[in-house]
Design a protein around this motif. Structure first.
Motif, PDB file in Angstrom:
ATOM      1  N   MET A 124       4.913  -3.763  -4.987  1.00 23.87           N
ATOM      2  CA  MET A 124       3.739  -2.996  -5.386  1.00 23.87           C
ATOM      3  C   MET A 124       3.346  -3.240  -6.836  1.00 23.87           C
ATOM      4  O   MET A 124       2.238  -2.897  -7.242  1.00 23.87           O
ATOM      5  CB  MET A 124       4.003  -1.508  -5.163  1.00 23.87           C
ATOM      6  CG  MET A 124       4.223  -1.134  -3.714  1.00 23.87           C
ATOM      7  SD  MET A 124       4.612   0.609  -3.470  1.00 23.87           S
ATOM      8  CE  MET A 124       3.000   1.343  -3.669  1.00 23.87           C
ATOM      9  N   ASP A 125       4.239  -3.846  -7.606  1.00 26.76           N
ATOM     10  CA  ASP A 125       3.941  -4.138  -9.007  1.00 26.76           C
ATOM     11  C   ASP A 125       2.858  -5.217  -9.087  1.00 26.76           C
ATOM     12  O   ASP A 125       3.062  -6.340  -8.637  1.00 26.76           O
ATOM     13  CB  ASP A 125       5.216  -4.614  -9.711  1.00 26.76           C
ATOM     14  CG  ASP A 125       4.995  -4.849 -11.189  1.00 26.76           C
ATOM     15  OD1 ASP A 125       3.995  -4.360 -11.740  1.00 26.76           O
ATOM     16  OD2 ASP A 125       5.837  -5.522 -11.808  1.00 26.76           O
ATOM     17  N   GLY A 126       1.696  -4.866  -9.652  1.00 24.43           N
ATOM     18  CA  GLY A 126       0.591  -5.814  -9.743  1.00 24.43           C
ATOM     19  C   GLY A 126       0.063  -6.243  -8.395  1.00 24.43           C
ATOM     20  O   GLY A 126      -0.299  -7.408  -8.194  1.00 24.43           O
ATOM     21  N   ILE A 127      -0.001  -5.288  -7.465  1.00 25.88           N
ATOM     22  CA  ILE A 127      -0.365  -5.633  -6.087  1.00 25.88           C
ATOM     23  C   ILE A 127      -1.788  -6.167  -5.988  1.00 25.88           C
ATOM     24  O   ILE A 127      -2.094  -7.015  -5.141  1.00 25.88           O
ATOM     25  CB  ILE A 127      -0.180  -4.411  -5.151  1.00 25.88           C
ATOM     26  CG1 ILE A 127      -0.262  -4.857  -3.691  1.00 25.88           C
ATOM     27  CG2 ILE A 127      -1.190  -3.311  -5.471  1.00 25.88           C
ATOM     28  CD1 ILE A 127       0.152  -3.776  -2.707  1.00 25.88           C
ATOM     29  N   ASP A 128      -2.693  -5.703  -6.865  1.00 27.25           N
ATOM     30  CA  ASP A 128      -4.065  -6.204  -6.836  1.00 27.25           C
ATOM     31  C   ASP A 128      -4.111  -7.695  -7.172  1.00 27.25           C
ATOM     32  O   ASP A 128      -4.848  -8.469  -6.562  1.00 27.25           O
ATOM     33  CB  ASP A 128      -4.959  -5.407  -7.783  1.00 27.25           C
ATOM     34  CG  ASP A 128      -4.383  -5.311  -9.190  1.00 27.25           C
ATOM     35  OD1 ASP A 128      -3.153  -5.497  -9.355  1.00 27.25           O
ATOM     36  OD2 ASP A 128      -5.149  -5.041 -10.129  1.00 27.25           O
ATOM     37  N   ARG A 129      -3.287  -8.103  -8.146  1.00 27.91           N
ATOM     38  CA  ARG A 129      -3.226  -9.525  -8.510  1.00 27.91           C
ATOM     39  C   ARG A 129      -2.586 -10.340  -7.393  1.00 27.91           C
ATOM     40  O   ARG A 129      -3.062 -11.434  -7.054  1.00 27.91           O
ATOM     41  CB  ARG A 129      -2.443  -9.684  -9.808  1.00 27.91           C
ATOM     42  CG  ARG A 129      -2.130 -11.128 -10.185  1.00 27.91           C
ATOM     43  CD  ARG A 129      -1.356 -11.195 -11.481  1.00 27.91           C
ATOM     44  NE  ARG A 129      -0.185 -10.334 -11.482  1.00 27.91           N
ATOM     45  CZ  ARG A 129       0.957 -10.626 -10.889  1.00 27.91           C
ATOM     46  NH1 ARG A 129       1.086 -11.760 -10.218  1.00 27.91           N
ATOM     47  NH2 ARG A 129       1.972  -9.788 -10.950  1.00 27.91           N
ATOM     48  N   ASP A 178      -4.437 -13.257  -5.101  1.00 31.04           N
ATOM     49  CA  ASP A 178      -4.017 -14.662  -5.026  1.00 31.04           C
ATOM     50  C   ASP A 178      -4.131 -15.225  -3.610  1.00 31.04           C
ATOM     51  O   ASP A 178      -4.209 -16.444  -3.430  1.00 31.04           O
ATOM     52  CB  ASP A 178      -2.567 -14.813  -5.520  1.00 31.04           C
ATOM     53  CG  ASP A 178      -2.454 -14.597  -7.030  1.00 31.04           C
ATOM     54  OD1 ASP A 178      -3.486 -14.696  -7.718  1.00 31.04           O
ATOM     55  OD2 ASP A 178      -1.332 -14.321  -7.504  1.00 31.04           O
ATOM     56  N   ILE A 179      -4.099 -14.334  -2.613  1.00 35.57           N
ATOM     57  CA  ILE A 179      -4.215 -14.809  -1.222  1.00 35.57           C
ATOM     58  C   ILE A 179      -5.576 -14.417  -0.624  1.00 35.57           C
ATOM     59  O   ILE A 179      -5.739 -14.405   0.594  1.00 35.57           O
ATOM     60  CB  ILE A 179      -3.067 -14.264  -0.349  1.00 35.57           C
ATOM     61  CG1 ILE A 179      -3.037 -12.724  -0.348  1.00 35.57           C
ATOM     62  CG2 ILE A 179      -1.736 -14.802  -0.818  1.00 35.57           C
ATOM     63  CD1 ILE A 179      -2.004 -12.138   0.603  1.00 35.57           C
TER      64      ILE A 179
END
Length: 216
Positions: free
Chosen positions: A162-167, A171-172
């Motif tokens: 969940m850490d930096g889940i938006d990034r 990426d996918i």
């Protein structure tokens, strides 16, 4: 007290999720304060790791330290990670690959970072090589110690995911809203506080099993 010990895992997991859900309802400035780096939640996590390591050493004694030094060691590394030791004294985070590839990072820092990462990998290797088989066998018979270990691993994996889940999702090719990313960060930080608490509960289950075996 007996009730707390018997249901420690349930109480911790429930407390983490209730706390995370409540935190998402707070105003943004309050969330920023509570969940920021060096904020109350992160500092509580670091303190909890140190307390957990101290309990292992004091309660477990010399026998436990000698046999399971890598458990104490990795617990202290987790505490240092919560205090941002991985990037507080270096040009950038030692857990990032670009730390070792960048020309901006002095060679001395790279060597120190490599030693820290090497020590972490050694501790992980010792845990896997010494406990993988008992872990699987214990889970199959619903052993309390192995259940606790499974919860610790689950919280570690999920919180890291969940850490930096938006990034990561970006990426996918998956875009998420800022609100979703903020809520995910709230859950991540709260789950990280639950990890050392689960470790303490797992150690308590281990001690209870040792004492029961000694009396039987």
């Amino acid at each position: 007290m007996n009730f707390v010990l018997r249901h420690a895992y349930i109480l911790i997991v429930a407390g983490v999720f209730v706390g995370a859900i409540y935190a998402t309802t707070l105003p943004l400035d309050a969330q920023t304060y509570w969940l920021s780096e060096d904020g109350p939640v992160e500092m509580s996590s670091a303190i909890a790791y140190v307390i957990c390591a101290a309990i292992m050493c004091i309660v477990g004694g010399k026998t436990f330290i000698t046999r399971y030094y890598y458990l104490v060691g990795i617990t202290m590394l987790f505490a240092m990670r919560e205090l941002d030791f991985d990037k507080r004294f270096t040009t950038m985070g030692v857990l990032k690959s670009r730390f070792y590839l960048s020309d901006q990072v002095p060679l001395t820092e790279k060597l120190i970072g490599a030693c820290v990462v090497g020590l972490l990998l050694f501790f992980v290797y010792k845990i896997v090589s010494n406990h993988a088989k008992p872990f699987i066998q214990g889970l199959l018979r619903l052993d309390k110690v192995q259940i606790g270990a499974a919860l610790v691993v689950t919280f570690l994996v999920v919180s890291k995911s969940m850490d930096g889940i938006d990034r990561k999702l970006g990426d996918i090719g998956i875009q998420v809203s800022a609100d979703f990313a903020e809520k995910a960060e709230t859950f991540e930080e709260t789950m990280e506080l639950g990890i050392p608490l689960l470790m303490m509960a797992t150690f308590a289950a281990y001690r209870q099993r040792k004492l029961t075996s000694a009396l039987s």
